[in-house]
Design a protein around this motif. Structure first.
Motif, mmCIF file in Angstrom:
data_model
loop_
_atom_site.group_PDB
_atom_site.id
_atom_site.type_symbol
_atom_site.label_atom_id
_atom_site.label_comp_id
_atom_site.label_asym_id
_atom_site.label_seq_id
_atom_site.Cartn_x
_atom_site.Cartn_y
_atom_site.Cartn_z
ATOM 1 N N GLY A 64 9.649 -7.794 -8.004
ATOM 2 C CA GLY A 64 11.071 -8.002 -8.260
ATOM 3 C C GLY A 64 11.959 -7.295 -7.254
ATOM 4 O O GLY A 64 13.105 -7.691 -7.035
ATOM 5 N N TYR A 65 11.456 -6.251 -6.632
ATOM 6 C CA TYR A 65 12.224 -5.513 -5.628
ATOM 7 C C TYR A 65 12.215 -6.220 -4.273
ATOM 8 O O TYR A 65 13.103 -6.005 -3.450
ATOM 9 N N LEU A 66 11.195 -7.031 -4.004
ATOM 10 C CA LEU A 66 11.011 -7.625 -2.681
ATOM 11 C C LEU A 66 12.168 -8.519 -2.228
ATOM 12 O O LEU A 66 12.642 -8.366 -1.103
ATOM 13 N N PRO A 67 12.661 -9.463 -3.041
ATOM 14 C CA PRO A 67 13.746 -10.332 -2.554
ATOM 15 C C PRO A 67 15.025 -9.564 -2.202
ATOM 16 O O PRO A 67 15.768 -9.966 -1.317
ATOM 17 N N MET A 68 15.256 -8.448 -2.896
ATOM 18 C CA MET A 68 16.464 -7.656 -2.656
ATOM 19 C C MET A 68 16.248 -6.573 -1.605
ATOM 20 O O MET A 68 17.168 -5.837 -1.276
ATOM 21 N N LYS A 69 14.999 -6.469 -1.097
ATOM 22 C CA LYS A 69 14.620 -5.424 -0.142
ATOM 23 C C LYS A 69 14.991 -4.043 -0.674
ATOM 24 O O LYS A 69 15.489 -3.185 0.046
ATOM 25 N N PHE A 70 14.728 -3.836 -1.962
ATOM 26 C CA PHE A 70 15.025 -2.592 -2.658
ATOM 27 C C PHE A 70 13.772 -1.746 -2.708
ATOM 28 O O PHE A 70 12.661 -2.261 -2.810
ATOM 29 N N SER A 71 13.935 -0.429 -2.619
ATOM 30 C CA SER A 71 12.798 0.476 -2.700
ATOM 31 C C SER A 71 13.227 1.784 -3.346
ATOM 32 O O SER A 71 14.308 2.295 -3.080
ATOM 33 N N THR A 72 12.365 2.316 -4.207
ATOM 34 C CA THR A 72 12.614 3.625 -4.800
ATOM 35 C C THR A 72 11.740 4.677 -4.133
ATOM 36 O O THR A 72 11.755 5.828 -4.532
ATOM 37 N N ARG A 73 11.019 4.269 -3.133
ATOM 38 C CA ARG A 73 10.127 5.180 -2.412
ATOM 39 C C ARG A 73 10.914 5.943 -1.352
ATOM 40 O O ARG A 73 11.732 5.373 -0.634
ATOM 41 N N LYS A 74 10.628 7.228 -1.239
ATOM 42 C CA LYS A 74 11.289 8.041 -0.224
ATOM 43 C C LYS A 74 10.802 7.607 1.153
ATOM 44 O O LYS A 74 9.620 7.325 1.338
ATOM 45 N N PRO A 75 11.715 7.586 2.120
ATOM 46 C CA PRO A 75 11.272 7.240 3.479
ATOM 47 C C PRO A 75 10.334 8.314 4.024
ATOM 48 O O PRO A 75 10.482 9.496 3.692
ATOM 49 N N LEU A 76 9.401 7.898 4.819
ATOM 50 C CA LEU A 76 8.458 8.839 5.406
ATOM 51 C C LEU A 76 9.169 9.706 6.436
ATOM 52 O O LEU A 76 10.044 9.245 7.158
ATOM 53 N N ALA A 77 8.792 10.959 6.474
ATOM 54 C CA ALA A 77 9.374 11.888 7.457
ATOM 55 C C ALA A 77 8.884 11.524 8.841
ATOM 56 O O ALA A 77 7.721 11.119 9.014
ATOM 57 N N PRO A 78 9.741 11.672 9.850
ATOM 58 C CA PRO A 78 9.284 11.356 11.219
ATOM 59 C C PRO A 78 8.188 12.340 11.649
ATOM 60 O O PRO A 78 8.168 13.491 11.237
ATOM 61 N N ALA A 79 7.298 11.840 12.451
ATOM 62 C CA ALA A 79 6.174 12.660 12.924
ATOM 63 C C ALA A 79 6.678 13.763 13.851
ATOM 64 O O ALA A 79 7.534 13.529 14.701
#
Length: 72
Positions: A55-70
């Protein structure tokens, strides 16, 4: 498929799925409502285990934290 569910979202879905499952197992709900709640509980459990909510895919929604840059 890229994961789009954060840790808190997955925990909440798992708890809700277990609570709905408990209602079904104890026989507190009957009929069509029991079927609907069983499907919802199953969907919540599967999505929380794989970390992807369709259900999140069509809205490009995410509750996941972005990964920290290397770090270099």
């Amino acid at each position: 498929m890229k994961k789009n569910m954060g840790k808190v979202d997955r925990i909440i879905r798992t708890v809700v799925a277990l609570a709905l499952g408990a209602l079904l197992i104890t026989g507190r709900v009957h009929g069509i409502l029991a079927i609907v709640l069983g499907v919802v509980a199953g969907a919540f459990l599967v999505t929380s285990l794989i970390g992807v909510c369709p259900g999140y895919l069509p809205m490009k929604f995410s509750t996941r934290k972005p990964l920290a840059p290397a770090k270099k």
